[in-house]
Design an enzyme around this catalytic site. Structure first.
Site, short mmCIF file in Angstrom:
data_model
loop_
_atom_site.label_atom_id
_atom_site.label_comp_id
_atom_site.label_asym_id
_atom_site.label_seq_id
_atom_site.Cartn_x
_atom_site.Cartn_y
_atom_site.Cartn_z
N ASN A 1 1.60 3.08 -6.07
CA ASN A 1 1.22 3.50 -4.72
C ASN A 1 2.34 3.06 -3.77
O ASN A 1 2.45 1.88 -3.47
CB ASN A 1 -0.12 2.85 -4.37
CG ASN A 1 -0.54 3.10 -2.94
OD1 ASN A 1 0.06 3.91 -2.23
ND2 ASN A 1 -1.57 2.38 -2.51
N TRP A 2 3.14 4.02 -3.33
CA TRP A 2 4.31 3.67 -2.50
C TRP A 2 3.91 3.38 -1.05
O TRP A 2 4.73 2.94 -0.27
CB TRP A 2 5.35 4.79 -2.55
CG TRP A 2 5.93 5.04 -3.91
CD1 TRP A 2 5.69 4.33 -5.05
CD2 TRP A 2 6.86 6.07 -4.28
NE1 TRP A 2 6.40 4.86 -6.11
CE2 TRP A 2 7.13 5.93 -5.66
CE3 TRP A 2 7.49 7.11 -3.59
CZ2 TRP A 2 8.01 6.78 -6.35
CZ3 TRP A 2 8.36 7.96 -4.27
CH2 TRP A 2 8.62 7.79 -5.64
N LYS A 3 2.69 3.67 -0.69
CA LYS A 3 2.20 3.45 0.69
C LYS A 3 3.17 4.09 1.69
O LYS A 3 3.84 5.07 1.37
CB LYS A 3 1.96 1.97 0.94
CG LYS A 3 1.08 1.33 -0.14
CD LYS A 3 0.55 -0.01 0.22
CE LYS A 3 -0.32 -0.53 -0.91
NZ LYS A 3 -0.93 -1.82 -0.63
N HIS B 1 -8.93 3.88 -0.61
CA HIS B 1 -8.09 2.68 -0.61
C HIS B 1 -8.54 1.76 0.54
O HIS B 1 -8.91 2.24 1.61
CB HIS B 1 -6.61 3.06 -0.45
CG HIS B 1 -5.72 1.88 -0.73
ND1 HIS B 1 -5.48 0.92 0.20
CD2 HIS B 1 -5.04 1.51 -1.85
CE1 HIS B 1 -4.69 -0.01 -0.33
NE2 HIS B 1 -4.42 0.33 -1.58
N GLU C 1 -6.96 0.09 2.61
CA GLU C 1 -6.24 0.28 3.88
C GLU C 1 -6.82 1.48 4.65
O GLU C 1 -6.90 1.47 5.87
CB GLU C 1 -4.74 0.44 3.61
CG GLU C 1 -4.12 -0.90 3.21
CD GLU C 1 -2.97 -0.81 2.23
OE1 GLU C 1 -2.36 0.26 2.09
OE2 GLU C 1 -2.69 -1.85 1.59
N GLU D 1 -9.81 -2.99 -6.67
CA GLU D 1 -8.75 -3.71 -5.96
C GLU D 1 -9.37 -4.71 -4.99
O GLU D 1 -9.71 -4.34 -3.85
CB GLU D 1 -7.89 -2.73 -5.17
CG GLU D 1 -7.21 -1.67 -6.02
CD GLU D 1 -5.99 -1.10 -5.31
OE1 GLU D 1 -4.89 -1.24 -5.84
OE2 GLU D 1 -6.15 -0.54 -4.21
N GLY E 1 -1.28 -7.16 -1.90
CA GLY E 1 -0.09 -7.50 -1.14
C GLY E 1 0.03 -8.98 -0.83
O GLY E 1 0.87 -9.39 -0.03
N SER F 1 -1.54 -7.08 -6.34
CA SER F 1 -0.43 -7.96 -6.75
C SER F 1 -0.11 -7.89 -8.24
O SER F 1 0.28 -8.89 -8.85
CB SER F 1 -0.68 -9.40 -6.31
OG SER F 1 -0.77 -9.47 -4.89
N GLY G 1 3.37 -3.04 -4.11
CA GLY G 1 4.71 -3.58 -3.89
C GLY G 1 5.65 -3.45 -5.08
O GLY G 1 6.81 -3.03 -4.94
P1 PGA Z 1 -0.09 -4.51 -4.18
O1 PGA Z 1 -0.93 -3.26 -3.68
O2 PGA Z 1 0.27 -4.27 -5.62
O3 PGA Z 1 1.12 -4.57 -3.29
O4 PGA Z 1 -0.98 -5.72 -4.04
C1 PGA Z 1 -1.87 -2.61 -4.50
C2 PGA Z 1 -2.53 -1.47 -3.76
O5 PGA Z 1 -2.81 -1.60 -2.56
O6 PGA Z 1 -2.81 -0.42 -4.34
#
Ligand code: PGA
Length: 250
Positions: free
Chosen positions: A9-11, A92, A94, A164, A170, A210, A232
């Protein structure tokens, strides 16, 4: 046997140039047991489709709950389909927290995506204060019930679940393989009870939060963890390729 899925997931990261470079540096998988997916930002979807090797699928990080029309700034599932995009991330944390998507909006998005023939990675997971109160299992099951259980059993072929925990996204604080396994087993059991045994057995449940090249193999070795949704560590080809390698070694 469930095929391991490694999804990046490149966000909201990377420039056009960087996205093209990253897409071409990811080594996909010819192994029938390992599938690789990337989720670039919407403007980079076609670019990633062009530059990723043919074993890698490209998905969108979001979609509209509406079909088409006067919804400025939104991207519809039929637009994604018309660009050869077969996957979308829905729910997600976010999107839930920053953009206030509640379970009802998420359920509508799932319905629209399923109707358009997209595959969905449905994200769920609790915040720290919920875990601190020991309520994480009820919380996640409620997200799954409200976001997914309105679709018919046969549509679960188009669904992958990503657990998640928000406190692990993150932050560098991964859930331990045992904590993740416990939740994944609960999710599978919940689906077994409420949908059916076949769906429960076949549905893939990814862990996210993470994940990196050093912890991926321990997570992948757990019985109910069928891959990872990586944030990330998916932004650098080396670290993402190493996570794919960990899946290929299983
Ligand atoms: P992260 O993000 O690996 O940077 O913790 C995972 C995600 O939000 O899908």
């Amino acid at each position: 046997m469930r095929r391991i899925l490694v999804a990046g997931n490149w966000k909201m990261n990377l420039t056009y140039q960087e996205a093209g470079d990253l897409a071409s540096d990811i080594s996909g998988s010819n192994d029938s047991n390992v599938e690789v997916l990337v989720f670039p930002s919407s403007p980079f979807l076609s670019l990633a489709n062009e530059f990723c090797d043919e074993t890698i699928s490209v998905g969108a990080q979001n979609c509209s709950q509406y079909d088409n029309g006067a919804f400025t700034g939104e991207v519809s599932c039929s637009m994604l389909k018309s660009m050869d995009i077969d996957w979308v991330l829905i729910g997600h944390s976010e999107r839930r927290q920053i953009f206030h998507e509640d379970n009802q909006i998420i359920a509508q998005k799932v319905n629209t995506a399923i109707a358009q023939g997209l595959n969905v990675i449905f994200c769920c997971g609790e915040m720290l204060e919920i875990r601190d109160q020991g309520l994480q299992i009820e919380f996640v099951m409620e997200q799954i019930k409200q976001g997914l259980f309105q679709i018919p059993a046969e549509s679960f072929k188009q669904i992958v679940i990503a657990y998640e925990p928000i406190w692990a996204i993150g932050t560098g604080a991964t859930a331990s393989p045992e904590q993740a396994q416990e939740m994944h087993r609960e999710i599978r059991e919940f689906i077994n009870k409420n949908i059916n045994a076949e769906v429960a057995d076949q549905i893939r449940i990814l862990y996210g939060g993470s994940v990196n090249a050093s912890n991926a193999d321990n997570l992948f070795s757990m019985q109910d963890i069928d891959g990872a949704l990586v944030g990330g560590a998916s932004l650098k080809a080396d670290s993402f390729n190493n996570i794919i390698q960990a899946a290929l070694k299983l």
